[in-house]
Design an enzyme around this catalytic site. Structure first.
Site, PDB file in Angstrom:
ATOM      1  CB  ALA A 317      -0.744  -0.042   1.316  1.00  0.00           C
ATOM      2  N   GLY A 319       2.406   4.815   1.056  1.00  0.00           N
ATOM      3  CA  GLY A 319       2.439   5.472   2.323  1.00  0.00           C
ATOM      4  C   GLY A 319       3.737   5.331   3.147  1.00  0.00           C
ATOM      5  CB  VAL A 320       5.124   6.446   6.250  1.00  0.00           C
ATOM      6  CG1 VAL A 320       6.400   5.907   7.051  1.00  0.00           C
ATOM      7  CG2 VAL A 320       5.326   7.946   5.628  1.00  0.00           C
ATOM      8  NE  ARG A 321       6.709  -0.538   2.518  1.00  0.00           N
ATOM      9  CZ  ARG A 321       6.194  -0.220   1.259  1.00  0.00           C
ATOM     10  NH1 ARG A 321       5.382   0.785   1.316  1.00  0.00           N
ATOM     11  NH2 ARG A 321       6.464  -0.782   0.295  1.00  0.00           N
ATOM     12  N   GLY A 322       4.600   0.952   8.110  1.00  0.00           N
ATOM     13  CA  GLY A 322       4.168   0.983   9.495  1.00  0.00           C
ATOM     14  C   GLY A 322       5.308   0.487  10.259  1.00  0.00           C
ATOM     15  CG  MET A 323       7.067   2.647  12.887  1.00  0.00           C
ATOM     16  SD  MET A 323       7.745   3.558  14.471  1.00  0.00           S
ATOM     17  CE  MET A 323       6.241   4.455  14.535  1.00  0.00           C
ATOM     18  CE  LYS A 338      -3.897  -1.289   9.399  1.00  0.00           C
ATOM     19  NZ  LYS A 338      -4.389  -0.324   9.953  1.00  0.00           N
ATOM     20  CG  ASP A 373     -16.298  -2.074  11.011  1.00  0.00           C
ATOM     21  OD1 ASP A 373     -15.818  -2.845  12.106  1.00  0.00           O
ATOM     22  OD2 ASP A 373     -17.352  -2.562  10.545  1.00  0.00           O
TER      23      ASP A 373
END
EC number: 2.7.11.5
Length: 573
Positions: A317, A319-323, A338, A373
């Protein structure tokens, strides 16, 4: 295969469990009218959470009864379960909620067997229900103004009455007529064939009640929603008349709590909603009225149909990669997937169990239109060919305990799905001045509305919020959320000495739940212009006293009003 294998007995016990669930679901739902009439708002919140939890509770009870009544060698012989499915089909054929009963059967099967045994022979991957029922007319009331809009509105509210009287029905009707004439072209209001069709049952959610239907002529139609409020001590107030499809779509948004509404034939009502909101997928519509498990079934069917009929491949996706989470998507399917990483960034003080707990919490709280949701899935299996190589390589690297390759199949042991949105930080990068102002205004409002609903996002960075197709700002990263009343909001203590003021480390102790709102500006905004604008729009968010005031109101039992529509000509109490 034993000739006397008890397929019908198993099928009937599964359906008995479904009947028990539906009875309790109806009981909670039917109480919504009385809770609205008596303004029991905290009971409304309790009932909403109880109804969400009810499904898994009743699935657990049904599985326990199956294990009690049947020997393990019998019950767990998966080769015989096509017989159970066949018997089940025959006993649900005359039901009016048969599509829901298929989903219930699937839940029972998945609770008994590992997901690698899932097949359409044993369960309902594809529905066996006829599509005809969706074309049948829902239970509605039709009104024709015949040139007298005021008289038609009076007839509507003569039919929709409550134990509590309307506070000012004549005044409300005058205001509604003015709104109707403002919303629709003059020729529509004068059309002799103009009609209003409303669903017979009232929809309830939070502190509101809603009449839902459509306005139509021989040539055109518009959705129609009329929200009602109970002003304690004054009576029922007719709050608005909404005919804009985008506004009505927001009322049924994936960011809202679920409606409570009496629907004897769910598919008929969903067909009615689909007619007035053609842009909504039926998965979202089922979910919006509390049948979130069936919404999940319809979502999965749409997903496998999309994969089977397109060349779409999963990609990471934007955007900034999640931590904590890794997020991937299908370009042609409006959803993100996710998964939890095996290792988190050092700055994250959470573990896997905590993340799962936080995401499940979101399901049961009032999302006030500001949290997406989620649906939780286990053991997704996708063809290897459906993954862009770089995407699969990244998923295998960051979450090898969750994602694995089995020949030509990619197994994803656990994931959540959410509606795909444009990350707020990316949106702002490409927005003009007016769009930036509007987005930052809504970003601050989202934080305030979440806080007033007793939700503190924790990590409020722009990248953790998204912008919907309707331009609303929504929070979607839940690994640090908590109840607002759990946080300890503090002012930064004054420096004791000049050395304190120049120190690179804090000169004061910081507890695990301490929050210092004065630190928000540089933390939230790298862009100085955006920081200055947000300070003008929502500067009170930087003051610990603002947050403490909200905490006091929540502890005093106050339930806030958050309206999913624009209000015209009314006080904002």
């Amino acid at each position: 295969m034993p000739q006397q294998w008890p397929a019908t007995d198993i099928a009937r016990l599964i359906l008995d469990g479904f009947d028990d669930y539906r009875e309790h679901f109806r009981r909670i739902t039917d109480g919504a009218r009385e809770r609205f009439e008596q303004a029991r708002w905290q009971d409304t919140q309790t009932a909403s959470a109880a109804r969400i939890n009810l499904y898994e509770e009743k699935v657990g009870e049904t599985v326990a009864r199956l294990r009690e009544y049947f020997e393990p060698d019998t019950l767990m012989d998966v080769t015989c379960w096509p017989l159970v499915k066949s018997a089940y089909i025959s006993i649900i054929d005359l039901r009016f909620d048969d599509e829901l009963s298929e989903t219930w059967y699937n839940s029972i099967f998945c609770s008994l067997f590992s997901h690698d045994l899932i097949s359409d022979g044993c369960m309902f991957i594809h529905t066996t229900r006829p599509s005809l029922r969706r074309a049948r007319a829902a239970q509605t009331r039709t009104y024709k103004p015949q040139g007298q809009i005021s008289g038609m509105l009076a007839s509507i509210f003569a039919d929709y009455r409550f134990s509590e009287a309307y506070a000012d029905l004549p005044g409300d009707l005058l205001r509604l007529e003015a709104q109707l004439r403002e919303n629709l072209p003059d020729w529509v209001c004068k059309d002799p064939e103009l009609s209003v069709e409303l669903f017979s049952s009232v929809l309830y959610r939070n502190k509101g009640a809603y009449l839902v239907g459509r306005i139509y002529t021989n040539d055109d139609q518009w959705p129609l929603v009329i929200p009602l409020l109970h002003r304690e001590g004054r009576g029922i107030q007719i709050d608005a008349l909404i005919t804009d499809e985008a506004e009505v779509s927001i009322i049924f948004s994936f960011t809202r709590s679920y409606f409570m509404v009496d629907v004897p034939v769910p598919a008929e009502f969903i067909g009615f909603l689909k007619r007035i909101l053609p842009g909504k997928h039926i998965a979202e519509l089922y979910t919006s009225i509390g049948f979130y498990k069936h919404g999940k079934s319809e979502f999965y069917r749409a997903l496998i149909n999309h994969l089977a009929n397109t060349d779409d491949q999963f990609i990471m996706a934007p955007g900034v990669r999640g931590m904590v989470m890794s997020v991937f998507t299908l370009p042609g399917f409006n959803t993100v997937f996710k998964i939890i990483k095996d290792r988190f960034s050092p700055s994250k003080n959470v573990d896997r169990a905590t993340v799962i707990e936080k995401y499940r919490l979101v399901k049961s709280v009032d999302r006030v239109g500001r949290m997406a949701d989620t649906q939780e899935f286990a053991d997704f299996r996708f063809p290897l060919s459906k993954f862009e190589p770089a995407c699969l390589a990244e998923l295998l690297e960051v979450a090898p305990s969750t994602v694995s390759l089995e020949g030509e199949t990619v197994l994803i042991r656990h994931c959540w799905t959410e509606r795909r949105m444009t990350p707020l930080n990316l949106y702002l990068d490409n927005a003009n001045e007016a769009q930036v102002r509007e987005a930052l205004e809504d970003y601050g409002l989202a934080i305030k509305q979440l806080a007033a609903a007793n939700i503190f996002p924790g990590d409020m960075l722009l990248k953790n919020f998204g912008v919907t197709r309707h331009g609303r700002v929504v929070f979607y990263d839940y690994d640090e959320i908590c109840f607002l009343t759990e946080a300890n909001f503090r002012h930064i203590p004054a420096p004791r000495t000049p050395e304190d003021e120049m120190a690179s480390e804090p000169w004061y102790s910081i507890g695990p739940l301490d929050v210092f709102p004065e630190e928000f500006p540089p933390f939230l905004f790298a862009d100085a212009a955006q920081r200055k604008l947000f300070d003008q729009l929502h500067g009170e968010l930087y003051n610990a006293d603002y947050w403490k005031g909200l905490q006091e109101a929540i502890r005093a039992g106050k339930v806030i009003d958050v309206f999913p529509y624009r209000r015209k000509g009314l006080d904002n109490e």
